[in-house]
Design a protein around this motif. Sequence first.
Motif, PDB file in Angstrom:
ATOM      1  N   ALA A  35       5.618  -8.888  14.343  1.00 42.11           N
ATOM      2  CA  ALA A  35       4.207  -8.499  14.341  1.00 42.11           C
ATOM      3  C   ALA A  35       4.121  -7.106  14.951  1.00 42.11           C
ATOM      4  O   ALA A  35       4.654  -6.864  16.036  1.00 42.11           O
ATOM      5  CB  ALA A  35       3.378  -9.491  15.149  1.00 42.11           C
ATOM      6  N   VAL A  36       3.482  -6.184  14.230  1.00 37.32           N
ATOM      7  CA  VAL A  36       3.424  -4.789  14.662  1.00 37.32           C
ATOM      8  C   VAL A  36       1.984  -4.305  14.776  1.00 37.32           C
ATOM      9  O   VAL A  36       1.078  -4.847  14.146  1.00 37.32           O
ATOM     10  CB  VAL A  36       4.214  -3.867  13.707  1.00 37.32           C
ATOM     11  CG1 VAL A  36       5.691  -4.225  13.688  1.00 37.32           C
ATOM     12  CG2 VAL A  36       3.649  -3.901  12.299  1.00 37.32           C
ATOM     13  N   LEU A  37       1.808  -3.269  15.590  1.00 40.47           N
ATOM     14  CA  LEU A  37       0.523  -2.585  15.697  1.00 40.47           C
ATOM     15  C   LEU A  37       0.607  -1.295  14.899  1.00 40.47           C
ATOM     16  O   LEU A  37       1.569  -0.531  15.018  1.00 40.47           O
ATOM     17  CB  LEU A  37       0.198  -2.255  17.148  1.00 40.47           C
ATOM     18  CG  LEU A  37      -0.203  -3.436  18.023  1.00 40.47           C
ATOM     19  CD1 LEU A  37      -0.402  -2.977  19.466  1.00 40.47           C
ATOM     20  CD2 LEU A  37      -1.464  -4.089  17.496  1.00 40.47           C
ATOM     21  N   VAL A  38      -0.423  -1.060  14.093  1.00 41.40           N
ATOM     22  CA  VAL A  38      -0.472   0.099  13.222  1.00 41.40           C
ATOM     23  C   VAL A  38      -1.653   0.967  13.641  1.00 41.40           C
ATOM     24  O   VAL A  38      -2.779   0.482  13.734  1.00 41.40           O
ATOM     25  CB  VAL A  38      -0.629  -0.341  11.750  1.00 41.40           C
ATOM     26  CG1 VAL A  38      -0.725   0.858  10.831  1.00 41.40           C
ATOM     27  CG2 VAL A  38       0.518  -1.257  11.349  1.00 41.40           C
ATOM     28  N   ARG A  39      -1.380   2.233  13.865  1.00 41.66           N
ATOM     29  CA  ARG A  39      -2.443   3.186  14.224  1.00 41.66           C
ATOM     30  C   ARG A  39      -2.927   3.857  12.947  1.00 41.66           C
ATOM     31  O   ARG A  39      -2.132   4.440  12.208  1.00 41.66           O
ATOM     32  CB  ARG A  39      -1.915   4.222  15.195  1.00 41.66           C
ATOM     33  CG  ARG A  39      -3.015   5.140  15.652  1.00 41.66           C
ATOM     34  CD  ARG A  39      -2.556   6.033  16.753  1.00 41.66           C
ATOM     35  NE  ARG A  39      -3.705   6.831  17.152  1.00 41.66           N
ATOM     36  CZ  ARG A  39      -3.876   7.316  18.336  1.00 41.66           C
ATOM     37  NH1 ARG A  39      -2.990   7.099  19.271  1.00 41.66           N
ATOM     38  NH2 ARG A  39      -4.938   8.039  18.613  1.00 41.66           N
ATOM     39  N   THR A  40      -4.227   3.775  12.691  1.00 43.72           N
ATOM     40  CA  THR A  40      -4.778   4.302  11.443  1.00 43.72           C
ATOM     41  C   THR A  40      -5.239   5.751  11.565  1.00 43.72           C
ATOM     42  O   THR A  40      -5.575   6.369  10.570  1.00 43.72           O
ATOM     43  CB  THR A  40      -5.951   3.434  10.952  1.00 43.72           C
ATOM     44  OG1 THR A  40      -6.947   3.376  11.974  1.00 43.72           O
ATOM     45  CG2 THR A  40      -5.469   2.039  10.615  1.00 43.72           C
ATOM     46  N   VAL A  52       2.733   1.987   7.330  1.00 40.83           N
ATOM     47  CA  VAL A  52       2.211   0.984   6.407  1.00 40.83           C
ATOM     48  C   VAL A  52       1.569   1.781   5.283  1.00 40.83           C
ATOM     49  O   VAL A  52       0.821   2.723   5.521  1.00 40.83           O
ATOM     50  CB  VAL A  52       1.184   0.073   7.112  1.00 40.83           C
ATOM     51  CG1 VAL A  52       0.472  -0.815   6.107  1.00 40.83           C
ATOM     52  CG2 VAL A  52       1.879  -0.766   8.170  1.00 40.83           C
ATOM     53  N   ALA A  53       1.915   1.419   4.047  1.00 44.26           N
ATOM     54  CA  ALA A  53       1.481   2.220   2.901  1.00 44.26           C
ATOM     55  C   ALA A  53       1.262   1.343   1.684  1.00 44.26           C
ATOM     56  O   ALA A  53       1.599   0.152   1.680  1.00 44.26           O
ATOM     57  CB  ALA A  53       2.538   3.286   2.592  1.00 44.26           C
ATOM     58  N   VAL A  54       0.712   1.967   0.646  1.00 41.01           N
ATOM     59  CA  VAL A  54       0.489   1.320  -0.642  1.00 41.01           C
ATOM     60  C   VAL A  54       1.099   2.219  -1.715  1.00 41.01           C
ATOM     61  O   VAL A  54       0.756   3.404  -1.791  1.00 41.01           O
ATOM     62  CB  VAL A  54      -1.019   1.122  -0.905  1.00 41.01           C
ATOM     63  CG1 VAL A  54      -1.252   0.536  -2.284  1.00 41.01           C
ATOM     64  CG2 VAL A  54      -1.641   0.248   0.165  1.00 41.01           C
ATOM     65  N   VAL A  63       2.974  -2.284   2.245  1.00 37.51           N
ATOM     66  CA  VAL A  63       4.389  -2.283   2.612  1.00 37.51           C
ATOM     67  C   VAL A  63       4.620  -1.541   3.923  1.00 37.51           C
ATOM     68  O   VAL A  63       3.812  -0.712   4.328  1.00 37.51           O
ATOM     69  CB  VAL A  63       5.270  -1.644   1.512  1.00 37.51           C
ATOM     70  CG1 VAL A  63       5.189  -2.439   0.221  1.00 37.51           C
ATOM     71  CG2 VAL A  63       4.901  -0.191   1.273  1.00 37.51           C
ATOM     72  N   VAL A  64       5.748  -1.867   4.566  1.00 38.97           N
ATOM     73  CA  VAL A  64       6.195  -1.165   5.764  1.00 38.97           C
ATOM     74  C   VAL A  64       7.489  -0.455   5.405  1.00 38.97           C
ATOM     75  O   VAL A  64       8.458  -1.104   5.005  1.00 38.97           O
ATOM     76  CB  VAL A  64       6.434  -2.144   6.935  1.00 38.97           C
ATOM     77  CG1 VAL A  64       6.960  -1.407   8.154  1.00 38.97           C
ATOM     78  CG2 VAL A  64       5.171  -2.912   7.272  1.00 38.97           C
ATOM     79  N   LYS A  65       7.495   0.886   5.526  1.00 43.53           N
ATOM     80  CA  LYS A  65       8.660   1.694   5.157  1.00 43.53           C
ATOM     81  C   LYS A  65       8.758   2.902   6.066  1.00 43.53           C
ATOM     82  O   LYS A  65       7.867   3.184   6.857  1.00 43.53           O
ATOM     83  CB  LYS A  65       8.546   2.190   3.704  1.00 43.53           C
ATOM     84  CG  LYS A  65       8.377   1.115   2.666  1.00 43.53           C
ATOM     85  CD  LYS A  65       9.612   0.282   2.499  1.00 43.53           C
ATOM     86  CE  LYS A  65       9.369  -0.803   1.445  1.00 43.53           C
ATOM     87  NZ  LYS A  65      10.282  -1.890   1.537  1.00 43.53           N
TER      88      LYS A  65
END
Length: 118
Positions: A35-40, A52-54, A63-65
């Motif tokens: 489980a990760v935290l993503v800063r937008t 995190v991207a599309v 996806v996470v890359k």
Amino acid sequence: MHAANGPAAPVLRGPLAAVLVTGPSMAPTLRHGDAVLVRTGGRPVRPGDVVVAVFRSRPDLLVVKRVVRRQDGGWWLRGDNDLVTDDSRAYGVADVRGRVVARYWPRPGLVKARSPVI
């Protein structure tokens, strides 16, 4: 490595979003079930960041890359696990939704940028 975020179109809300990682493409950096935290917001994305991207060719899939380079107004992404090719090599350019800053479960720690393998 995919990010589980529900059945609808991928949207990250707020300055920090929680994302569950699925699949092996970012191992050993991130593993299935992390489980990760993503800063937008924040600083601009740069090569080496985990994001995190599309993919433009798969707009329903979050996806996470790792960022490799700028390309065609988006980003070329790769997974850290070279045995899995579900990244820009298969799907092309992606649009970044946020930058992964920390894993909070099961092994808490920062997720640091590093040089991407090309």
